[in-house]
Design a protein around this motif. Structure first.
Motif, PDB file in Angstrom:
ATOM      1  N   GLN A 146      46.621  46.135  48.149  1.00 13.03           N
ATOM      2  CA  GLN A 146      47.121  45.292  47.066  1.00 13.03           C
ATOM      3  C   GLN A 146      47.912  46.131  46.071  1.00 13.03           C
ATOM      4  O   GLN A 146      47.795  47.350  46.028  1.00 13.03           O
ATOM      5  CB  GLN A 146      45.973  44.574  46.367  1.00 13.03           C
ATOM      6  N   ASP A 147      48.740  45.430  45.320  1.00 16.81           N
ATOM      7  CA  ASP A 147      49.558  46.098  44.327  1.00 16.81           C
ATOM      8  C   ASP A 147      49.859  45.092  43.212  1.00 16.81           C
ATOM      9  O   ASP A 147      50.272  43.958  43.511  1.00 16.81           O
ATOM     10  CB  ASP A 147      50.867  46.582  44.995  1.00 16.81           C
ATOM     11  N   LYS A 148      49.659  45.456  41.989  1.00 15.43           N
ATOM     12  CA  LYS A 148      49.948  44.598  40.829  1.00 15.43           C
ATOM     13  C   LYS A 148      49.412  43.178  41.025  1.00 15.43           C
ATOM     14  O   LYS A 148      50.137  42.186  40.855  1.00 15.43           O
ATOM     15  CB  LYS A 148      51.457  44.534  40.568  1.00 15.43           C
ATOM     16  N   HIS A 149      48.140  43.063  41.377  1.00 16.40           N
ATOM     17  CA  HIS A 149      47.504  41.750  41.564  1.00 16.40           C
ATOM     18  C   HIS A 149      48.157  40.906  42.653  1.00 16.40           C
ATOM     19  O   HIS A 149      48.206  39.681  42.554  1.00 16.40           O
ATOM     20  CB  HIS A 149      47.469  40.955  40.240  1.00 16.40           C
ATOM     21  N   MET A 150      48.692  41.591  43.672  1.00 19.53           N
ATOM     22  CA  MET A 150      49.277  40.852  44.792  1.00 19.53           C
ATOM     23  C   MET A 150      48.827  41.471  46.115  1.00 19.53           C
ATOM     24  O   MET A 150      48.517  42.654  46.176  1.00 19.53           O
ATOM     25  CB  MET A 150      50.809  40.866  44.706  1.00 19.53           C
TER      26      MET A 150
ATOM     27  N   GLU B  50      39.974  38.703  40.604  1.00 22.40           N
ATOM     28  CA  GLU B  50      39.444  39.965  41.147  1.00 22.40           C
ATOM     29  C   GLU B  50      38.661  39.705  42.435  1.00 22.40           C
ATOM     30  O   GLU B  50      38.736  40.463  43.388  1.00 22.40           O
ATOM     31  CB  GLU B  50      38.541  40.669  40.124  1.00 22.40           C
TER      32      GLU B  50
ATOM     33  N   LYS C 176      49.529  43.093  49.489  1.00 25.53           N
ATOM     34  CA  LYS C 176      50.673  43.906  49.878  1.00 25.53           C
ATOM     35  C   LYS C 176      50.854  43.904  51.403  1.00 25.53           C
ATOM     36  O   LYS C 176      49.897  44.099  52.147  1.00 25.53           O
ATOM     37  CB  LYS C 176      50.462  45.345  49.397  1.00 25.53           C
TER      38      LYS C 176
END
Lengths: 489, 95
Positions: B83-87, B74, B89
């Motif tokens: 960011q998206d799904k812990h990535m 986090e 972006k």
């Protein structure tokens, strides 16, 4: 008694005798910050509320008879280039305005292990590029001795905060003089350790082969105490060196009979303000009186070193700052649509003028066609500078020069002239080029009451010698008892 | 050496910077002045000297190649502009 006037070793004495509590000390500093910050502008992020909470917790421990360390509850300020977990680390840049480090720098782990209290993150030139703190994105810090003047830089917030008694001591970083020069301009002690003595892990990189973390303190004894805390090998920084554990407070000795001092005449020539020169001459005469052996010699490297410094530092910076791509470090241009635009627009919008100037210079000297003429040549000059210092240290224990060619200059007087600002580093950069330790101690004031600093340079990992040399002088001359910042408007 | 406008634009492009017209003018002057000063390194007596790349002895530092987990995901992702799904972006790279 004004608590904020005291050094840390004096605070320790009063804590031991139960004359003061941790809560009282922190309250005094928090109030001082409230009172002085509007005019000094030293802080980017104040941590006074959480600091007071920590202070009360430590005081409770003491009241309950729990054992705490000698430095538990002592406040400190941190230059905003050193990563602090969960707290913003901005590097005074729009690029990192909202950056929150996910981990602590190794030096912060050491500070936290002592249970010291970080009262805030201190102002600086953006990415540590500058000599006046005027290149901060957020604010311009003022010199507590005269608020119309700069505190020096790049660690100007750290120097001003210690000078104005807003923190008892602070951490800074020094790539070309960024601790020693502001220490000199603000009348405090500043130490840049030997390259490799203190871990750089968690320090936002500017020029990795030159950067080093160091300390700002009110006197030399505090300097030795804080160096004891931050020095030491760290496997997370492969350039950090294991020199075993040392107690630098053992070097706090007044006897310097027979100490061999070299005075390089080229550092007292053209460009050095006559008042600075005369003040240094008086200091050197004092050393003679104290029994040191003083000799003038030639060290004709200052101009080469300055040019070399700007080539190497900018080259390394252009590479290090490549990481700010608009993807990983908070700022992304709202205009950018494609990946290429994300890189270009984010960088162009969020870097300040000086940072861009240095990236351009660094990219230029590394680019095809110019690499040999500038970068490679500068690396050879680096060897030359090191050789010349090696020769000097065969004859002398320390080398003494002015820290800065002038006292603090007026805000705005150099900020639009990059070359003039660069010349302010003429006395300090050689030390970084060669990776040596250097300390600046106050040695007098000019006719306008502005402090003058003396730089004592030692051989690699000979911090003990420069601390001893500085301490003996300080005890003999007592600058702090004679002069104080006046907050002149 | 004279710095030209083309050169500044080439360097800025390498450095992923977009310069406004007034910046181009200013940086040409600045770069010229700094390079004129930096040329002094060519007068330094460096015949036969090796280059130095770091302040201390250059040698390899080895450690065991052990996996250590960094659990503050986090903490890392809070710095992502998107960011998206812990990535992290980014826009589409290939069409």
């Amino acid at each position: 008694m004004d608590i904020t006037e005291l050094t840390v070793h004096e605070l320790q004495g009063k804590l031991k005798n139960k004359e003061l509590t941790i809560t009282q000390i922190n309250e005094a500093y928090v109030n001082r910050i409230k009172e002085k910050e509007p005019e000094v502008q030293a802080f980017i992020t104040e941590l006074t509320d959480q600091g007071m909470k920590q202070a009360k917790q430590i005081q409770n421990k003491i009241d309950n008879g729990e054992k705490v360390g000698d430095l538990a509850g002592i406040p400190i300020g941190i230059k905003d280039i050193i990563c602090t977990k969960g707290v913003k680390t901005t590097c005074a840049s729009k690029m990192l305005e909202n950056f929150i480090a996910p981990y602590d720098a190794t030096v912060m782990e050491k500070i936290n292990a002592e249970e010291m209290i970080d009262l805030g993150k201190l102002n600086m030139d953006e990415f540590a590029m500058g000599g006046s703190t005027e290149y901060s994105y957020f604010k311009k810090t003022r010199n507590p001795w005269d608020l119309s003047r700069v505190p020096g830089g790049s660690s100007g917030g750290s120097a001003a905060a210690v000078s104005a008694n807003m923190v008892p001591w602070a951490l800074g970083t020094d790539t070309g003089g960024s601790i020693r020069q502001p220490a000199a301009l603000c009348g405090v002690v500043g130490l840049k350790p030997t390259y490799g003595l203190v871990s750089r892990y968690g320090l936002v990189a500017f020029a990795s082969s030159l950067d080093q973390v160091g300390v700002f303190t009110k006197d030399v004894q505090d300097c030795a105490i804080l160096l004891n805390v931050i020095a030491g090998h760290d496997e997370k920084d492969t350039t950090s060196v294991d020199v075993g554990s040392k107690d630098y407070t053992k070097s706090l000795q007044k006897d310097i009979k027979g100490l061999r001092i070299g005075v390089p005449k080229e550092f007292y020539g053209e460009g050095i303000n006559p008042e600075v020169k005369s003040c240094l001459e008086t200091a050197i005469a004092k050393y003679k009186e104290m029994g040191a052996e003083v000799e003038e010699f030639s060290l004709d490297i200052a101009k080469y070193a300055l040019a070399t410094y700007y080539i190497i530092a900018c080259a390394e910076a252009s590479s290090n700052l490549g990481r700010y791509d608009g993807i990983r470090y908070t700022y992304r241009s709202p205009e950018a649509k494609t990946l290429k635009e994300i890189y270009k627009k984010s960088r162009s919008e969020a870097f300040g003028a000086e940072v861009k100037r240095r990236i351009i210079l660094g990219t230029y000297v590394l680019s095809s066609g110019y690499y040999d003429a500038y970068y490679k040549k500068a690396q050879q000059v680096r060897t030359l500078v090191m050789n010349e210092f090696n020769k000097a240290f065969e004859k002398y224990d320390v080398i003494i020069t002015p820290t800065s060619p002038t006292t603090a200059f007026k805000l705005g007087s150099k900020s639009n002239n990059p070359m003039e600002m660069y010349l302010a580093d003429i006395c300090t950069v050689s030390v970084n080029i060669a990776g040596l330790p250097g300390i600046s101690v106050p040695c007098g004031v000019d006719s306008e009451g502005m402090p003058i600093g003396m730089q004592i340079i030692g051989n690699k990992f000979c911090e003990e010698t420069i601390i001893k040399t500085a301490y003996a002088y300080e005890q003999e001359t007592k600058f702090r008892e004679k002069y104080k910042p006046t907050f002149k408007k | 050496m004279q710095v030209s406008k083309e050169e500044i634009l080439h360097i800025a492009n390498l450095a992923q910077l977009e310069l406004k017209d007034e910046e181009i003018e200013k940086y040409i002057l600045n770069l010229q002045e700094i390079l004129d000063f930096a040329n002094i390194v060519n007068n330094a007596p460096t015949e036969g000297l090796d280059i130095t790349i770091g302040a201390n002895e250059a040698k390899n530092i080895f450690r065991k190649d052990e996996v250590k987990t960094f659990d503050n995901i986090e903490g890392l992702l809070q710095n992502a502009p998107e960011q998206d799904k812990h990535m992290f972006k980014i826009p589409k790279v290939l069409d």
